[in-house]
Design an enzyme around this catalytic site. Structure first.
Site, PDB file in Angstrom:
ATOM      1  N   GLY B  11       2.410  36.817  49.808  1.00 21.99           N
ATOM      2  CA  GLY B  11       3.717  37.226  48.722  1.00 21.99           C
ATOM      3  C   GLY B  11       4.394  38.493  49.486  1.00 21.99           C
ATOM      4  N   CYS B  12       4.390  39.535  48.550  1.00 22.90           N
ATOM      5  CA  CYS B  12       4.671  40.783  49.038  1.00 22.90           C
ATOM      6  C   CYS B  12       5.953  41.424  48.817  1.00 22.90           C
ATOM      7  CB  CYS B  12       4.877  40.860  50.578  1.00 22.90           C
ATOM      8  SG  CYS B  12       3.224  40.086  51.311  1.00 22.90           S
ATOM      9  N   ALA B  13       6.075  42.811  48.882  1.00 22.58           N
ATOM     10  CA  ALA B  13       7.274  43.628  48.803  1.00 22.58           C
ATOM     11  C   ALA B  13       7.539  44.023  50.136  1.00 22.58           C
ATOM     12  CB  ALA B  13       6.705  44.562  47.806  1.00 22.58           C
ATOM     13  N   ARG B  40       4.161  43.852  43.190  1.00 22.79           N
ATOM     14  CA  ARG B  40       4.692  42.598  44.231  1.00 22.79           C
ATOM     15  C   ARG B  40       3.322  42.558  45.194  1.00 22.79           C
ATOM     16  NH1 ARG B  40       9.924  40.523  43.855  1.00 22.79           N
ATOM     17  NH2 ARG B  40       9.516  39.544  46.045  1.00 22.79           N
ATOM     18  N   GLY B 182       4.331  45.834  51.027  1.00 20.23           N
ATOM     19  CA  GLY B 182       3.239  45.799  50.178  1.00 20.23           C
ATOM     20  C   GLY B 182       2.701  44.568  50.307  1.00 20.23           C
TER      21      GLY B 182
END
Lengths: 504, 363
Positions: B11-13, B40, B182
């Site tokens: 997923g992520c930032a 996130r 992230g």
């Protein structure tokens, strides 16, 4: 006739006297003369002649007729199956080679049925093909390794000219089936449907009837070992040219169109005398080696001004990966690999049932080999032989094929019931026959509509599968084995397929 | 070591800052940007790429390498000694914090390929470095090259990005481009080499999304000599840009038309010349289409670029103030450090947004 000469019938025709209205439709429709009417118009079956083509059952208005397996039984034997016993008796009578038609029907394991496709859940969204673009256009032919671009008039333009490629709206090609083996009406239906769908049909090795010239943008013309119908005009009237080296149903052997299927039209299209057997030699007698093949490819390209792709069709045999690599290096633009389930109008039973390898393994091995040798872009890979439905197609693509061909499927859409008697010339459905009374049964417009529907259905199903996989372009499906998993296949098979077991 | 698993969806930032005049700022700003996107990530991966951080030694390739153990390091050391002139090598400074557990050995080497090796292999220096990175990643167990460009470096590991940043003391570095990531890997434990950014030479990529076409992207790249071993789909993105832009010489925006290709329906409407170009791109590089949801920030010494998949399945926002450009998964991330923006908008599906540093910054 001695009792030793006799064979038990394979099928049994039951006519329900109460339902039968004696209309005679079944009798008229039977291409194999297995039904007669007596003077009171009662239908009389001749069981021995029935091949279970089912035409009578389809046409009977009251469903008064049924074809069933012959009920008389032999003592049950798991090893000496009735088929083997019948074949032995046949050969003891004739001293000949057993003949059959259509694809290998033996219960070998079906790898397609052990492969499962992936789908998106949570971490990546599936895509709804009804709402988002879903692209299944594919190009047949050699692709470059890279492309160069220049900046001209304030925009980027392509510097190189690409090799000839053909655009197909779906990754499907109607498999090679020759005029002679099948009827002109069947050929017309295929050509018409190919044009309407924006795909290709393949003439097979029997030449191209002049009535099909108008469809040339959607036609692959074959150059086979018999060279039937091959002329400059023939080569010109095509989108692509295909050298047929082998066929999945009968690797290593040639073809034989019996003289009784060679009427005036077949004769002029094939450029052979009427009524003579059309014999395709087992090998091309000008191709005894890979360098000979390279020369024929070069000749065909030269003869057509390098304007169209030249492909090579080979049967899936044990050493297919190395052979395909050689064919790619011999400058073929696409390779058709025909698996051991591939169909035929006529083949020796022993050959059809016991030679070759499954298409799934062949595609995987060839795709791997060409990638390892860094020449995958040189050819399109076309998987042929035994593709039954859209999921088989999707699996074949994920294993590494760019296209699939469908022969049997197309025939079934036009009426074929797989009675496997194409070589007799009596096809009750007007497909695998040249008998005018039978041929006229197949309306090319109607049959073409069926084929168009079929391609449309498969294309929609392919898009649904891609949507579930979360991809919207076919380029992301081809060779994407990460999205396949295998159920209960051996480690060695997984290794060849490059697929992980389900659960990993 | 590589955990017993295959590729890892995530997923992520993502966030990036660039100053086009080459003014270098400390890592605090990018840390700030990441901190508001805490939710996130899930603590299984964070990382940073920084450009302009080694101005005293800008002409040497800086290899940031992580080792699971000393023996892996010894093997790499001898490989480096054999192939490179090493100007300097040192442990990458870190700070002990309780949130970061069990880090690998982290080392950096400032090197140049030995001229005689280049002659012997008939390779240019960049190709030579790429080959050596592949060799280390694939042949020596327990070590991974995190970055290999000049005057730049990647700092990454298992943890929340804020913690990874503190661990690497990124506030002490000054860079004119910062990108950060992230991570929220969904079905595996994170591992150090699997964190973003992914990098080869001075390319770095941070990525929010999952590449559904990974299987074929990877196989396509393999035929061009790239070996994907980091088990994360993002790895293919870094190699794809290296292949298309550096090796095949395509302009960046054209490379973007490969990874987020034009739809056929739009190609049909183009002028003949454009249609030819885009058809050729899809025919040649169709297998490099990144299919599936993605928002990526790609950076090199010269620019930073944001790009979304062609049906925009992940968020990515651009903001601008003076010489500073910002790209992030969320607008809040940008506003956290600069609320007075001159320009702010979402990226358009499949359309790259590239911001370049001025020519004199990076000769």
């Amino acid at each position: 006739m001695s009792v030793l000469d006799k064979l038990l019938p394979e099928f049994f025709i039951k006519v329900d006297r109460e339902l039968c209205i004696k209309c005679g439709q079944c009798v008229k429709n039977c291409g194999f003369s297995a039904l007669m009417q007596d003077k009171d118009k009662n239908v009389k079956p001749i069981h021995e002649k029935c091949v279970a083509c089912q035409r009578c059952m389809y046409v009977c208005p009251t469903k008064a007729i049924q074809v069933i397996n012959f009920p008389g039984t032999q003592k049950n034997n798991e090893y000496w199956k009735p088929e083997y016993i019948k074949n032995i008796k046949k050969q003891a009578n004739s001293g000949g080679i057993l003949l059959t038609a259509a694809g290998n029907d033996k219960p070998y394991p079906v790898i397609f049925d052990r492969l499962l496709l992936d789908a998106c859940q949570v971490t990546n969204p599936s895509i709804d093909p009804l709402r988002e673009p879903m692209e299944i256009i594919s190009y047949l032919g050699e692709k470059p390794i890279d492309i160069s671009i220049e900046f001209r008039d304030n925009k980027y333009v392509l510097k190189d000219k690409l090799k000839p490629n053909i655009k197909l709206n779906s990754p499907i090609i109607f498999a090679a089936m020759s005029y002679g083996a099948i009827s002109l009406n069947a050929h017309k239906a295929l050509a018409k449907a190919a044009r309407e769908c924006g795909i290709l049909m393949n003439t097979g090795e029997g030449g191209l009837h002049r009535d099909l010239y108008e469809y040339s943008d959607n036609i692959i013309v074959q150059v086979a070992s018999g060279r039937f119908g091959v002329s400059p005009e023939y080569l010109k009237r095509s989108a692509a040219i295909e050298i047929k080296v082998g066929q999945g149903a009968k690797p290593g052997i040639g073809g034989h169109l019996p003289g009784y299927k060679v009427d005036d039209e077949v004769s002029s299209t094939r450029m052979i005398p009427k009524g003579t057997d059309a014999l395709s030699p087992a090998p091309h007698h000008d191709i005894y080696s890979i360098e000979d093949l390279a020369q024929l490819i070069a000749s065909l390209k030269e003869a057509t001004d390098y304007s169209k792709p030249v492909g090579v069709k080979i049967a899936a045999v044990h050493n297919i990966a190395a052979i395909a690599s050689g064919v790619a290096r011999a400058d073929a633009d696409y390779i058709v690999i025909d698996g051991f389930r591939g169909g035929t109008g006529a083949a020796p039973t022993m050959i059809r049932d016991h030679i070759g390898i499954p298409i799934e393994l062949a595609i995987a091995a060839v795709d791997d080999r060409l990638r390892k040798e860094k020449i995958r872009n040189k050819v399109s890979i076309v998987a042929a032989g035994g593709i039954r439905h859209a999921a088989d197609m999707a699996k074949a693509l994920a294993l590494g094929a760019d296209f699939v061909t469908i022969g049997t499927v197309a025939l079934i859409a036009m009426g074929c019931t797989l009675c496997q008697k194409c070589y007799t010339g009596n096809c009750s459905w007007g497909i695998a026959t040249q008998r005018p009374d039978l041929v006229e049964r197949l309306n090319p417009d109607e049959a073409s509509k069926k084929l168009v529907n079929l391609i449309r259905g498969w294309s929609l199903e392919l898009k649904e599968i891609m949507g579930a996989l979360g991809i919207n372009a076919i380029e992301s499906l081809v060779g994407n084995r990460e999205r396949l998993r295998a159920l209960e296949l051996s480690r060695e098979t997984l290794d060849v397929l490059g697929v992980k077991p389900a659960g990993r | 070591m590589i955990p017993a698993l295959e590729h890892i969806p995530s997923g992520c930032a993502a966030a990036g800052i660039m100053n086009k005049s080459g003014v270098c700022i400390s890592g605090d700003a990018i840390m700030d940007m990441m901190s508001v996107m805490h939710s996130r990530s899930n603590g299984l991966g964070g990382g940073f790429a920084a450009y302009g951080i080694y101005p005293e030694i800008p002409d040497y390739y800086c290899l940031h390498i992580m080792f699971d153990n000393d023996s892996a390091k010894r093997e790499v050391d001898s490989l480096i000694e054999e192939n490179f002139i090493t100007e300097r090598q040192e442990k990458i400074p870190t700070r002990n914090i309780k949130e970061i557990k069990d880090p690998p050995l982290l080392w950096r080497y400032f090197v140049l390929p030995k001229p005689d090796k280049l002659v012997a292999k008939n390779m240019d220096a960049n190709d030579f470095v790429v080959r050596l990175v592949m060799l280390i990643n694939t042949r020596i167990p327990g070590c991974y090259v995190n970055s290999s460009g000049k005057n730049m470096g990647v700092f990454k590991g298992v943890g929340y990005p804020e913690d990874i940043g503190r661990f690497f003391m990124i506030e002490k570095y000054s860079a004119y481009i910062w990108t950060a990531h992230g991570r929220f890997p969904t079905n595996t434990p994170g591992w150090w080499a699997g964190a973003h950014p992914f990098s080869i030479l001075d390319w770095t990529v941070v990525h929010n999304g999952e590449i559904s076409s990974y299987g074929i992207n990877k196989r396509f790249l393999e035929t061009y000599g790239y070996e994907c071993v980091l088990l994360t789909d993002t790895e293919v993105i870094a190699y794809t840009f290296d292949l298309l832009v550096r090796k095949h010489g395509l302009p960046l925006e054209i490379a973007c038309n490969v990874v987020a290709s034009k739809f056929w329906k739009d190609i049909e409407l183009m002028s003949e010349e454009e249609r030819k170009l885009h058809t050729a791109l899809r025919m040649t590089y169709g297998n490099l289409l990144l299919n599936g949801p993605f928002a990526i920030i790609v950076a090199t010494n010269n620019y930073m670029m944001g790009l979304n998949d062609r049906i925009k399945l992940r968020p990515l926002v651009y903001g601008k103030k003076g010489d500073f450009s910002y790209i992030a998964s969320e607008e809040s991330s940008i506003r956290k450090i600069e609320n007075n923006l001159e320009e702010v908008h979402s990226l358009v599906a499949g359309k790259p947004l590239k911001v370049e540093v001025n020519k004199d910054v990076c000769a």
